[in-house]
Design an enzyme around this catalytic site. Structure first.
Site, PDB file in Angstrom:
ATOM      1  CG  ASP A   1      51.150  36.653  38.139  1.00 37.46           C
ATOM      2  OD1 ASP A   1      51.327  36.228  39.304  1.00 37.46           O
ATOM      3  OD2 ASP A   1      50.104  36.442  37.512  1.00 37.46           O
TER       4      ASP A   1
ATOM      5  CG  HIS B   1      36.741  35.087  40.168  1.00 38.58           C
ATOM      6  ND1 HIS B   1      36.276  33.832  39.852  1.00 38.58           N
ATOM      7  CD2 HIS B   1      38.090  35.025  40.040  1.00 38.58           C
ATOM      8  CE1 HIS B   1      37.288  33.046  39.548  1.00 38.58           C
ATOM      9  NE2 HIS B   1      38.394  33.743  39.650  1.00 38.58           N
TER      10      HIS B   1
END
EC number: 2.1.1.-
Length: 461
Positions: free
Chosen positions: A288, A339
């Site tokens: 990340d 998404h």
């Protein structure tokens, strides 16, 4: 998932409603749980397979009741009722902005004038009365002559800050963004860019939502967003534990030479740590942003540090080289990532994972899979499409059907093959397993398909 109720006359729908209500009542009675009441919170029923009958019955009640309302209203009045639904959000915007619920005793009543006085900021008694009475008409407050009584629904805005944050996000940020979708299309066309969404159009700027949140005066909205995401994920259909315990055979990845699981965009590593606790033979790497993985590395339990590592990485760039043993596979796990992005950028993310993928490797996406029309109940279908519209208005992102995912897999080089979609019972996110095109998974691995109970093949709904 509950299937669509196809009854289309008054007595058939009433029978469906009575049948489902009987099942729900029986379940709660057998578990010694309270029956539904307007004067108390909903019964606390954990989201798991054992409690599936309760959630199936509840969904069937809502499905039948909504169908019944549409039937008796008829097409014209149904459309007219729908045209007024935005008024509820308008009232809620006022309630949230001025925190009316905070100025009402948790037990007892107060007056409209006292709320207006406590709020200040030019808020008048008339504004308080009009918005409160509108909210009371759909059950959020209970009014009595000359005073106002706090009803159980709005207590949650005081006692559950994460739910308050979600409602704030919906009313104050998403509502204007949704209304601005036509304006964004007029300005930019149907865009794939996050800075050309309804959100930016709603604030009069060409800016992506997450970029806006990073600005100094966007900090409050960012904090509310973080709280809302935490609240929606805790213990409900979006809880990360569905990825851990929801039917995917993680244990099979430990067979043979084993697998390294790379959690792409894995935040502080909460999913990787939960998997590491349950599957001691697997290794994990969390990727990340630098500041995020620093937090994860600091908070990782000592007994997991030998198997859970952290690395800063941008998922729009190529995967770094991974140290693996001979024959050891790599699983690229990405939860709730695609998404946020339009097809243009979702394809770029998948392309970075496909490049260098070997036959023994696989990709597991943890995402909503929107059911094709008519496969599930209307309430479930609408909820999925609600999420899709939220992504469109806020980010120009998208919740995808299985066929939309497959189109992405076919468009990258090398081509990828969808092996299966596993839908955890009571979970909203599916586990989508992907390999290089032409790879056949072992028969044992293919034994778990569809729902967590092993039915319904690749579709999972």
């Amino acid at each position: 998932m509950v299937k669509r109720i196809e009854a289309d006359n008054l007595f058939e729908l009433t029978a469906e409603l009575v049948s489902a209500s009987s099942k729900l009542h029986k379940f709660l009675d057998q578990k010694n749980l309270p029956q539904p009441s307007f004067d108390a919170p909903a019964p606390s029923v954990a989201l798991n397979s054992a409690n599936k009958p309760y959630y199936d019955a509840r969904s069937a009640i809502v499905e039948a009741a909504e169908q019944l309302i549409r039937l008796v209203r008829g097409p014209r009045d149904t459309l007219l009722a729908l045209s007024f639904e935005h008024c509820a959000t308008a009232s809620m915007q006022v309630v949230f902005k001025y925190k009316f619920a905070n100025h009402i005793p948790l037990h007892g009543s107060t007056t409209y004038s006292k709320i207006a006085e406590a709020v200040g900021d030019g808020v008048t008694t008339a504004l308080v009365e009009r918005t409160i009475q509108h909210c009371a008409s759909f059950g959020l407050f209970e009014t009595i002559p000359g005073a106002m009584l706090l009803q159980c629904y709005l207590v949650l805005l005081v006692t559950d800050p994460d739910l308050e944050a979600w409602m704030y996000l919906s009313a104050v940020i998403a509502y204007p963004a949704g209304a601005a979708i036509p304006k964004a299309v007029e300005q930019y066309g149907v865009s794939h860019e996050a800075d050309e969404s309804g959100y930016g159009a709603s604030i009069g700027r060409k800016i992506a939502q997450f970029q806006r949140f990073r600005e100094p005066d966007g900090k409050k909205d960012h904090e509310m967003f973080a709280r809302a995401m935490r609240g929606i994920a805790a213990g409900g259909a979006y809880d990360f534990r569905h990825a851990v315990d929801g039917g995917y055979p993680w244990h099979l990845l430990a067979e043979g030479a084993g697998h390294l699981v790379v959690d792409v965009g894995g935040g502080p590593g909460h999913v990787a740590m939960a998997l590491a606790e349950k599957y001691p033979s697997l290794r994990f790497q969390v990727q990340d942003l630098p500041e995020t993985v620093q937090v994860g590395a600091k908070n990782c339990p000592e007994h997991l540090k030998s198997r859970v590592s952290f690395q800063s990485h941008d998922f729009f760039t190529s995967q770094p080289a991974h140290e693996v043993q001979d024959g050891e596979g790599i699983v690229y796990f990405a939860r709730f990532i695609l998404h946020d992005w339009s097809d243009k950028y979702a394809t770029k993310i998948v392309q970075q994972l496909a490049t260098g993928l070997r036959p023994q490797d696989r990709i597991i996406l943890n995402e909503v899979v929107v059911p094709e029309a008519g496969q599930v109940g209307r309430e479930t279908e609408r909820r999925m499409h609600d999420r899709d519209l939220l992504m469109l208005m806020n980010l120009n992102g998208r919740e995808r059907t299985q066929s939309a995912f497959e189109a992405i897999f076919a468009s990258v080089t090398p081509k990828l093959r969808l092996q299966r979609v596993i839908h955890p019972e009571q979970g909203e996110l599916s586990l989508i397993e992907v390999t290089l095109d032409g790879v056949e998974l072992p028969a044992q691995a293919n034994g778990v398909n569809g729902h967590a109970n092993g039915t319904n093949g690749v579709n999972g709904h």
